[in-house]
Design a protein around this motif. Sequence first.
Motif, PDB file in Angstrom:
ATOM      1  N   VAL A   1       0.251   5.243   0.856  1.00 19.39           N
ATOM      2  CA  VAL A   1      -0.779   6.011   1.540  1.00 19.39           C
ATOM      3  C   VAL A   1      -0.327   7.455   1.694  1.00 19.39           C
ATOM      4  CG1 VAL A   1      -2.264   6.097   3.592  1.00 19.39           C
ATOM      5  CG2 VAL A   1      -1.273   3.904   2.859  1.00 19.39           C
TER       6      VAL A   1
ATOM      7  N   TRP B   1      -1.890  -2.295   7.326  1.00 21.28           N
ATOM      8  CA  TRP B   1      -2.486  -2.395   5.998  1.00 21.28           C
ATOM      9  C   TRP B   1      -3.992  -2.630   6.077  1.00 21.28           C
ATOM     10  CZ3 TRP B   1      -5.019  -6.717   4.154  1.00 21.28           C
ATOM     11  CH2 TRP B   1      -4.950  -7.858   4.962  1.00 21.28           C
TER      12      TRP B   1
ATOM     13  N   ILE C   1      -9.619   4.352  -2.208  1.00 22.62           N
ATOM     14  CA  ILE C   1      -8.618   3.357  -2.594  1.00 22.62           C
ATOM     15  C   ILE C   1      -8.560   3.263  -4.110  1.00 22.62           C
ATOM     16  CG2 ILE C   1      -7.944   0.933  -2.451  1.00 22.62           C
ATOM     17  CD1 ILE C   1      -9.669   0.808   0.136  1.00 22.62           C
TER      18      ILE C   1
ATOM     19  N   ILE D   1      -2.092   9.729  -5.829  1.00 18.40           N
ATOM     20  CA  ILE D   1      -2.248  10.335  -4.505  1.00 18.40           C
ATOM     21  C   ILE D   1      -1.965  11.828  -4.543  1.00 18.40           C
ATOM     22  CG2 ILE D   1      -1.335  10.358  -2.145  1.00 18.40           C
ATOM     23  CD1 ILE D   1      -0.942   7.306  -2.438  1.00 18.40           C
TER      24      ILE D   1
ATOM     25  N   LEU E   1      -2.759   8.929   8.040  1.00 20.28           N
ATOM     26  CA  LEU E   1      -2.457   7.786   8.897  1.00 20.28           C
ATOM     27  C   LEU E   1      -2.659   8.135  10.371  1.00 20.28           C
ATOM     28  CD1 LEU E   1       0.715   6.410   7.110  1.00 20.28           C
ATOM     29  CD2 LEU E   1      -1.520   5.300   7.254  1.00 20.28           C
TER      30      LEU E   1
ATOM     31  N   GLU F   1      -6.526   8.427  -1.559  1.00 22.12           N
ATOM     32  CA  GLU F   1      -5.562   8.499  -0.444  1.00 22.12           C
ATOM     33  C   GLU F   1      -4.700   7.247  -0.356  1.00 22.12           C
ATOM     34  OE1 GLU F   1      -8.345  11.288  -0.329  1.00 22.12           O
ATOM     35  OE2 GLU F   1      -9.042   9.292   0.274  1.00 22.12           O
ATOM     36  N   VAL F   2      -5.139   6.173  -0.998  1.00 21.73           N
ATOM     37  CA  VAL F   2      -4.442   4.885  -0.914  1.00 21.73           C
ATOM     38  C   VAL F   2      -4.319   4.300  -2.317  1.00 21.73           C
ATOM     39  CG1 VAL F   2      -4.435   2.579   0.118  1.00 21.73           C
ATOM     40  CG2 VAL F   2      -5.512   4.489   1.349  1.00 21.73           C
TER      41      VAL F   2
ATOM     42  N   VAL G   1      -6.025   0.494   7.326  1.00 21.30           N
ATOM     43  CA  VAL G   1      -6.084   1.523   6.270  1.00 21.30           C
ATOM     44  C   VAL G   1      -7.129   1.140   5.215  1.00 21.30           C
ATOM     45  CG1 VAL G   1      -4.795   2.529   4.347  1.00 21.30           C
ATOM     46  CG2 VAL G   1      -3.748   2.386   6.610  1.00 21.30           C
TER      47      VAL G   1
ATOM     48  N   LEU H   1     -11.454   6.604   3.439  1.00 26.30           N
ATOM     49  CA  LEU H   1     -10.284   6.663   2.577  1.00 26.30           C
ATOM     50  C   LEU H   1     -10.611   6.088   1.205  1.00 26.30           C
ATOM     51  CD1 LEU H   1      -7.413   5.581   5.003  1.00 26.30           C
ATOM     52  CD2 LEU H   1      -8.225   7.884   4.459  1.00 26.30           C
TER      53      LEU H   1
ATOM     54  N   LEU I   1       0.848  -1.192   0.000  1.00 24.69           N
ATOM     55  CA  LEU I   1       0.000   0.000   0.000  1.00 24.69           C
ATOM     56  C   LEU I   1       0.882   1.239   0.000  1.00 24.69           C
ATOM     57  CD1 LEU I   1      -2.679  -0.751   2.763  1.00 24.69           C
ATOM     58  CD2 LEU I   1      -2.611  -1.540   0.397  1.00 24.69           C
TER      59      LEU I   1
END
Length: 227
Positions: A79, A90, A101, A156, A84, A162-163, A93, A99, A77
Amino acid sequence: MRVLAAGSLRRVWPQLLAHFPEPVETRFGPAGLLRERIELGEACDLFASANLAHPQSLLAAGRAQYVASFASNRLCLTVRSEVLREGDDWRSVLTREELRIATSTAGADPSGDYTQTLFTRMGGAGGAVKRRAMALVGGRGSAPVPAGRLAAEWIIQSGQAEVFIGYASYAATLREIAGLTVIDIPAPINPRAEYACAVMTAQGQRLADFLRSDKAKAILHQAGFGA
């Protein structure tokens, strides 16, 4: 010699070819889409794929002479660091609903296929994560990643997610970029990506032999790939 190669090999490829004595013209792209181009008649001497299935399908169809594995990879990942929390890993998250993905595109790009396997291995929580995930790169209609950028970095930093779930071979480079944090995924749940080449001609066989040599293995290992 003409080669079609998975996009995840783009950064290490010049280092490999610096030790191969023949001139090679290489076109990069998502391995699933490259396989389709070969099936439609595009000629190449060797196809280097980020999974074993695509070369094997060409072998089964009589389009390839030989298939050989030469490297492996895993997922990780990337991020946006500021999202965080203390103690995050992992799983925490991926299961945090606020968040966004991003992934590669399953079917077209093996990275996307491995990500779907990861979601399945997560059990019940994986279904919700899969529904939230957005396939933003590696597909037929995906926006191209800008030259010189990594997909995770671009996705990102441009505010699209964000991920990002992608290959661990990029982890060392991504860890050097301010504002990004790389989180490892434990081996028992992390799919193993097996890189393999479909040899189409005698010229391609020579390159396949080199990719399986100790010199090539050392270069691939230094670039973050496994055996």
